[in-house]
Design a protein around this motif. Structure first.
Motif, PDB file in Angstrom:
ATOM      1  N   THR A  55       0.918  -1.199  -0.073  1.00 22.61           N
ATOM      2  CA  THR A  55      -0.046  -0.074   0.040  1.00 22.61           C
ATOM      3  C   THR A  55       0.809   1.341  -0.188  1.00 22.61           C
ATOM      4  O   THR A  55       1.748   1.383   0.752  1.00 22.61           O
ATOM      5  CB  THR A  55      -1.132   0.136   1.198  1.00 22.61           C
ATOM      6  N   VAL A  56       0.589   2.323  -0.777  1.00 23.44           N
ATOM      7  CA  VAL A  56       1.176   3.508  -0.920  1.00 23.44           C
ATOM      8  C   VAL A  56       0.460   4.683  -1.065  1.00 23.44           C
ATOM      9  O   VAL A  56      -0.849   4.487  -1.272  1.00 23.44           O
ATOM     10  CB  VAL A  56       2.197   3.611  -2.233  1.00 23.44           C
ATOM     11  N   VAL A  57       0.706   5.795  -0.638  1.00 20.93           N
ATOM     12  CA  VAL A  57       0.150   7.123  -0.337  1.00 20.93           C
ATOM     13  C   VAL A  57       0.999   7.849  -1.287  1.00 20.93           C
ATOM     14  O   VAL A  57       2.049   7.500  -1.624  1.00 20.93           O
ATOM     15  CB  VAL A  57      -0.026   7.487   0.791  1.00 20.93           C
ATOM     16  N   ASN A  58       0.832   9.171  -1.343  1.00 21.11           N
ATOM     17  CA  ASN A  58       1.727  10.094  -2.187  1.00 21.11           C
ATOM     18  C   ASN A  58       3.182  10.328  -1.368  1.00 21.11           C
ATOM     19  O   ASN A  58       2.937  10.265   0.005  1.00 21.11           O
ATOM     20  CB  ASN A  58       1.058  11.571  -1.841  1.00 21.11           C
ATOM     21  N   LEU A  97      -4.427  10.861 -10.435  1.00 21.76           N
ATOM     22  CA  LEU A  97      -2.954  10.084 -10.090  1.00 21.76           C
ATOM     23  C   LEU A  97      -2.024  10.214 -10.862  1.00 21.76           C
ATOM     24  O   LEU A  97      -2.177   9.973 -12.169  1.00 21.76           O
ATOM     25  CB  LEU A  97      -3.474   8.445  -9.598  1.00 21.76           C
ATOM     26  N   SER A  98      -0.799  10.479 -10.594  1.00 24.53           N
ATOM     27  CA  SER A  98       0.311  10.725 -11.264  1.00 24.53           C
ATOM     28  C   SER A  98       1.419   9.895 -10.924  1.00 24.53           C
ATOM     29  O   SER A  98       1.635   9.857  -9.620  1.00 24.53           O
ATOM     30  CB  SER A  98       1.040  12.248 -11.742  1.00 24.53           C
ATOM     31  N   SER A 143      -0.203   9.308 -15.784  1.00 23.16           N
ATOM     32  CA  SER A 143      -1.376  10.221 -15.304  1.00 23.16           C
ATOM     33  C   SER A 143      -2.766   9.479 -15.632  1.00 23.16           C
ATOM     34  O   SER A 143      -2.863   9.149 -16.658  1.00 23.16           O
ATOM     35  CB  SER A 143      -1.371  11.577 -15.626  1.00 23.16           C
ATOM     36  N   ARG A 144      -3.516   9.512 -14.636  1.00 19.25           N
ATOM     37  CA  ARG A 144      -4.807   8.873 -14.985  1.00 19.25           C
ATOM     38  C   ARG A 144      -5.991   9.499 -13.914  1.00 19.25           C
ATOM     39  O   ARG A 144      -5.585   9.591 -12.702  1.00 19.25           O
ATOM     40  CB  ARG A 144      -4.900   7.135 -14.857  1.00 19.25           C
ATOM     41  N   VAL A 170       4.764   8.833  -6.311  1.00 23.68           N
ATOM     42  CA  VAL A 170       3.187   8.862  -6.257  1.00 23.68           C
ATOM     43  C   VAL A 170       2.708  10.026  -6.093  1.00 23.68           C
ATOM     44  O   VAL A 170       3.084  10.587  -4.768  1.00 23.68           O
ATOM     45  CB  VAL A 170       2.577   7.712  -5.442  1.00 23.68           C
ATOM     46  N   ALA A 171       1.794  10.821  -6.821  1.00 31.32           N
ATOM     47  CA  ALA A 171       1.426  12.079  -6.354  1.00 31.32           C
ATOM     48  C   ALA A 171      -0.186  12.126  -6.736  1.00 31.32           C
ATOM     49  O   ALA A 171      -0.682  11.713  -8.138  1.00 31.32           O
ATOM     50  CB  ALA A 171       1.986  13.197  -7.374  1.00 31.32           C
ATOM     51  N   GLY A 172      -1.192  11.753  -6.018  1.00 32.30           N
ATOM     52  CA  GLY A 172      -2.447  11.641  -6.254  1.00 32.30           C
ATOM     53  C   GLY A 172      -3.245  12.752  -5.661  1.00 32.30           C
ATOM     54  O   GLY A 172      -2.772  13.754  -5.066  1.00 32.30           O
TER      55      GLY A 172
END
Length: 173
Positions: A55-58, A97-98, A143-144, A170-172
């Motif tokens: 699990t990841v976050v920004n 999300l990038s 990106s999506r 991760v940049a969301g």
């Protein structure tokens, strides 16, 4: 001082959730930046399969695909049989999300999937080379648009079986 560093080594045998809290000292208001780094991801670790995605976050995460196995496929970068590692991201709200693998040591391939196992049939987007911003070269970026509360699976692999050390940003929303 103006910065703090916390290092923690997880020694448990199974996955665990950790939470970081930034708080105001003496009611100081400011803009803060937090960088999260994960090392040891991949290479036969828990996230060597989509079902065991980390699990990841920004933030920024590091790892290696050198000793990983293949557990997925994608439609770009001739990476169907490449060694891969997996991460999962749950969007806290709708937005973009990038992802990128800037500063990785090999020719990476990034793909985003809606489910496990990660295959070309549930692939949402795939990128082999950025070709420009943010990092260009053989690094990957994508990106999506993402939906609030939806979990997405991130596959880090290599072009034509390439492996090595990677950096995933991760940049969301």
């Amino acid at each position: 001082g103006n910065s703090e560093t916390v290092t923690y080594t997880h020694t448990g045998g199974s996955a665990a959730n950790y939470y970081a809290r930034a708080y105001l000292y003496n009611d100081t208001r400011n803009t803060y930046s937090m960088t999260v780094s994960l090392s040891g991801g991949g290479g036969g670790g828990n996230n060597d399969t989509c079902a065991n995605a980390t699990t990841v976050v920004n933030g920024t995460y590091t790892g290696s695909t050198s000793t990983a196995t293949n557990d997925g496929s994608a439609t770009c970068g001739r990476s169907n049989t490449s060694k891969d590692v997996w991460f999962k991201y749950t969007a806290p709200r709708a937005g973009t999300l990038s992802l990128n693998t800037c500063n990785s040591s090999y020719d990476t391939v990034l793909s985003l999937h809606s489910a496990c196992p990660g295959t070309s049939s549930n692939q949402l987007v795939c990128n082999d080379d950025c070709g420009g911003s943010p990092c260009g070269g053989t690094n990957s970026c994508l990106s999506r648009a993402v939906a609030s509360g939806t979990t997405y699976y991130i596959r880090v692999a290599g072009y034509r079986g390439a492996t090595g050390s990677f950096t995933l940003t991760v940049a969301g929303p």
